[in-house]
Design an enzyme around this catalytic site. Structure first.
Site, PDB file in Angstrom:
ATOM      1  N   CYS A  87       0.871  -1.170   0.000  1.00 44.61           N
ATOM      2  CA  CYS A  87       0.000   0.000   0.000  1.00 44.61           C
ATOM      3  C   CYS A  87       0.908   1.220   0.000  1.00 44.61           C
ATOM      4  O   CYS A  87       2.114   1.084  -0.202  1.00 44.61           O
ATOM      5  CB  CYS A  87      -0.998  -0.008   1.161  1.00 44.61           C
ATOM      6  SG  CYS A  87      -0.325   0.269   2.815  1.00 44.61           S
ATOM      7  N   GLY A  88       0.379   2.393   0.204  1.00 45.39           N
ATOM      8  CA  GLY A  88       1.207   3.590   0.153  1.00 45.39           C
ATOM      9  C   GLY A  88       2.370   3.549   1.125  1.00 45.39           C
ATOM     10  O   GLY A  88       3.513   3.784   0.754  1.00 45.39           O
ATOM     11  N   GLY A 139       2.642   0.786   3.510  1.00 43.70           N
ATOM     12  CA  GLY A 139       2.829  -0.592   3.963  1.00 43.70           C
ATOM     13  C   GLY A 139       2.248  -0.829   5.345  1.00 43.70           C
ATOM     14  O   GLY A 139       2.122  -1.969   5.781  1.00 43.70           O
ATOM     15  N   GLY A 155      -0.932   0.236   6.837  1.00 43.32           N
ATOM     16  CA  GLY A 155      -2.336  -0.163   6.936  1.00 43.32           C
ATOM     17  C   GLY A 155      -2.587  -1.586   6.477  1.00 43.32           C
ATOM     18  O   GLY A 155      -3.263  -2.368   7.161  1.00 43.32           O
ATOM     19  N   HIS A 159      14.118 -14.759  12.280  1.00 46.89           N
ATOM     20  CA  HIS A 159      13.757 -14.720  13.702  1.00 46.89           C
ATOM     21  C   HIS A 159      12.274 -14.851  13.980  1.00 46.89           C
ATOM     22  O   HIS A 159      11.891 -15.335  15.043  1.00 46.89           O
ATOM     23  CB  HIS A 159      14.249 -13.413  14.335  1.00 46.89           C
ATOM     24  CG  HIS A 159      15.724 -13.319  14.425  1.00 46.89           C
ATOM     25  ND1 HIS A 159      16.360 -12.252  15.015  1.00 46.89           N
ATOM     26  CD2 HIS A 159      16.710 -14.146  13.999  1.00 46.89           C
ATOM     27  CE1 HIS A 159      17.675 -12.425  14.952  1.00 46.89           C
ATOM     28  NE2 HIS A 159      17.907 -13.569  14.335  1.00 46.89           N
ATOM     29  N   ARG A 199      15.597 -21.033  19.576  1.00 46.12           N
ATOM     30  CA  ARG A 199      14.966 -20.153  20.572  1.00 46.12           C
ATOM     31  C   ARG A 199      13.869 -19.301  19.954  1.00 46.12           C
ATOM     32  O   ARG A 199      12.936 -18.890  20.644  1.00 46.12           O
ATOM     33  CB  ARG A 199      16.010 -19.277  21.247  1.00 46.12           C
ATOM     34  CG  ARG A 199      16.590 -18.195  20.366  1.00 46.12           C
ATOM     35  CD  ARG A 199      17.649 -17.367  21.099  1.00 46.12           C
ATOM     36  NE  ARG A 199      17.982 -16.152  20.403  1.00 46.12           N
ATOM     37  CZ  ARG A 199      18.917 -16.034  19.473  1.00 46.12           C
ATOM     38  NH1 ARG A 199      19.621 -17.096  19.116  1.00 46.12           N
ATOM     39  NH2 ARG A 199      19.160 -14.875  18.906  1.00 46.12           N
TER      40      ARG A 199
END
Length: 148
Positions: free
Chosen positions: A65-66, A68, A70, A98, A132
């Site tokens: 999106c514009g 990222g 939303g 991770h 982990r």
């Protein structure tokens, strides 16, 4: 690899470029829209992609999106999705290594085509480290599922 992509009106040009680039590399690409500049609501497209990932119909997802932001929030409402919004390749790689992220979010107004491709390459080329990190990813999944 099976990769699903989705974007809103601000991200469709970058999404289309990434889809073509990924197809050239031999990936199976599912384009979930949008495919034009008409204003649309990013939650619909984030949710559409999240459902595809949750159903196992794609191995990884990419949303644009514009900013990222939303669309990543929309994707992360699905407990089976771990969407990471990134601007550079190291964050994309660490999201996989991770956090076992299965969806990458990009801001079309913040990253150019070359940087977006570098982020996607790092995301797709990095394995989850487990160890982990597995315990922590399991905690995220269980806590979200238990809250439903």
């Amino acid at each position: 690899m099976r990769i699903a992509l989705a974007a809103d009106h601000a991200g469709y040009v970058l999404k289309d470029e990434l889809a073509a680039w990924l197809r050239e590399q031999g990936h199976e690409v599912t384009d979930l829209g949008t495919n034009g500049p008409e204003s649309v609501d990013y939650p619909q497209f984030g949710t559409r992609l999240a459902r595809v990932i949750a159903a196992g119909e794609a191995d990884r997802g990419i949303v644009v999106c514009g900013s990222g932001i939303g669309i990543s929030i929309a994707v992360n409402r699905e407990p089976k999705c771990r969407c990471a919004r990134v601007d550079e390749p190291l964050s994309a790689a660490l999201a996989r290594e991770h956090n076992d992220a299965n969806v990458l979010a990009l801001g079309a107004r913040l990253v150019g085509s070359d940087m977006a491709k570098a982020c996607v390459a790092a995301f797709l080329g990095t394995d989850f480290a487990g160890g982990r990190h597995q315990r922590r990813v399991d905690q995220l999944s269980h806590e979200l599922q238990d809250s439903d």
